[in-house]
Design a protein around this motif. Structure first.
Motif, PDB file in Angstrom:
ATOM      1  N   SER A   7       0.837  -1.191   0.000  1.00 26.55           N
ATOM      2  CA  SER A   7       0.000   0.000   0.000  1.00 26.55           C
ATOM      3  C   SER A   7       0.871   1.240   0.000  1.00 26.55           C
ATOM      4  O   SER A   7       2.082   1.165   0.222  1.00 26.55           O
ATOM      5  N   GLY A   8       0.234   2.385  -0.243  1.00 32.62           N
ATOM      6  CA  GLY A   8       0.938   3.653  -0.145  1.00 32.62           C
ATOM      7  C   GLY A   8       1.288   4.306  -1.460  1.00 32.62           C
ATOM      8  O   GLY A   8       1.821   5.421  -1.480  1.00 32.62           O
ATOM      9  N   GLY A   9       1.020   3.638  -2.557  1.00 27.10           N
ATOM     10  CA  GLY A   9       1.326   4.232  -3.855  1.00 27.10           C
ATOM     11  C   GLY A   9       0.374   5.356  -4.198  1.00 27.10           C
ATOM     12  O   GLY A   9      -0.572   5.656  -3.465  1.00 27.10           O
ATOM     13  N   GLY A  10       0.640   5.993  -5.331  1.00 22.63           N
ATOM     14  CA  GLY A  10      -0.215   7.081  -5.767  1.00 22.63           C
ATOM     15  C   GLY A  10       0.415   7.865  -6.894  1.00 22.63           C
ATOM     16  O   GLY A  10       1.428   7.458  -7.462  1.00 22.63           O
ATOM     17  N   LEU A  11      -0.213   8.984  -7.194  1.00 24.49           N
ATOM     18  CA  LEU A  11       0.271   9.898  -8.228  1.00 24.49           C
ATOM     19  C   LEU A  11       0.976  11.062  -7.552  1.00 24.49           C
ATOM     20  O   LEU A  11       0.408  11.698  -6.662  1.00 24.49           O
ATOM     21  N   LEU A  20       5.863   3.696   0.974  1.00 26.27           N
ATOM     22  CA  LEU A  20       5.153   2.446   0.729  1.00 26.27           C
ATOM     23  C   LEU A  20       5.243   1.530   1.949  1.00 26.27           C
ATOM     24  O   LEU A  20       6.253   1.550   2.661  1.00 26.27           O
ATOM     25  N   SER A  21       4.208   0.736   2.138  1.00 22.90           N
ATOM     26  CA  SER A  21       4.190  -0.248   3.220  1.00 22.90           C
ATOM     27  C   SER A  21       3.843  -1.612   2.653  1.00 22.90           C
ATOM     28  O   SER A  21       3.112  -1.714   1.670  1.00 22.90           O
ATOM     29  N   CYS A  22       4.372  -2.640   3.302  1.00 24.34           N
ATOM     30  CA  CYS A  22       4.056  -4.005   2.906  1.00 24.34           C
ATOM     31  C   CYS A  22       3.828  -4.825   4.167  1.00 24.34           C
ATOM     32  O   CYS A  22       4.746  -5.000   4.974  1.00 24.34           O
ATOM     33  N   ALA A  23       2.619  -5.292   4.329  1.00 25.88           N
ATOM     34  CA  ALA A  23       2.269  -6.136   5.468  1.00 25.88           C
ATOM     35  C   ALA A  23       2.408  -7.602   5.068  1.00 25.88           C
ATOM     36  O   ALA A  23       1.895  -8.019   4.035  1.00 25.88           O
ATOM     37  N   VAL A  24       3.117  -8.357   5.898  1.00 21.49           N
ATOM     38  CA  VAL A  24       3.393  -9.768   5.620  1.00 21.49           C
ATOM     39  C   VAL A  24       2.701 -10.630   6.667  1.00 21.49           C
ATOM     40  O   VAL A  24       2.837 -10.387   7.863  1.00 21.49           O
ATOM     41  N   SER A  25       1.987 -11.632   6.209  1.00 20.96           N
ATOM     42  CA  SER A  25       1.360 -12.572   7.139  1.00 20.96           C
ATOM     43  C   SER A  25       1.668 -13.991   6.699  1.00 20.96           C
ATOM     44  O   SER A  25       1.916 -14.248   5.527  1.00 20.96           O
ATOM     45  N   GLY A  26       1.679 -14.895   7.667  1.00 24.98           N
ATOM     46  CA  GLY A  26       1.855 -16.303   7.340  1.00 24.98           C
ATOM     47  C   GLY A  26       3.287 -16.774   7.309  1.00 24.98           C
ATOM     48  O   GLY A  26       3.571 -17.869   6.830  1.00 24.98           O
ATOM     49  N   SER A  27       4.216 -15.950   7.810  1.00 26.69           N
ATOM     50  CA  SER A  27       5.608 -16.363   7.811  1.00 26.69           C
ATOM     51  C   SER A  27       6.288 -15.835   9.065  1.00 26.69           C
ATOM     52  O   SER A  27       5.811 -14.878   9.671  1.00 26.69           O
TER      53      SER A  27
END
Length: 115
Positions: A7-11, A20-27
């Protein structure tokens, strides 16, 4: 099953900034080297920034000095701070582990830099 949500992108105008952010799950996130990748239309997906479990960072020459990767292991999240953005930074940005075998890719987040 590992899930990655960027998330966090744009014009933004040239010279602007985005985070930008990246959420990681399952690891077990804290043990993985993580990276931000980007893919422009018609081009391959390239690694632009990486961070080890211990916090050592490395960058592609094209973004060095402008992008900063960081991670919060308590939140299972990796970030990419981007400043002095250029039109050539326009791409879909993805995160993944830096490993021979990538996790399933997320949807990415679009970054568009206007001149």
């Amino acid at each position: 099953q590992v899930q990655l949500v960027e998330s966090g992108g744009g014009l933004v105008q040239a010279g602007g900034s985005l985070r930008l952010s990246c959420a990681v799950s399952g690891s077990i996130f804290s043990i993985n080297a993580m990276g931000w990748y980007r893919q422009a239309p018609g081009k391959q997906r390239d690694l632009v920034a990486g961070i080890t479990s211990g916090g050592t960072t490395n960058y592609a020459d094209s973004v060095k000095g402008r992008f900063t990767i960081s991670r919060d292991n308590a939140k299972n999240t990796v970030y990419l701070q981007m400043i002095s953005l250029k039109p050539e930074d326009t791409a879909v940005y993805y995160c993944n582990q830096v490993h021979l075998y990538a996790w399933p890719w997320g949807r990415g987040t679009q970054v568009t830099v206007s001149s």
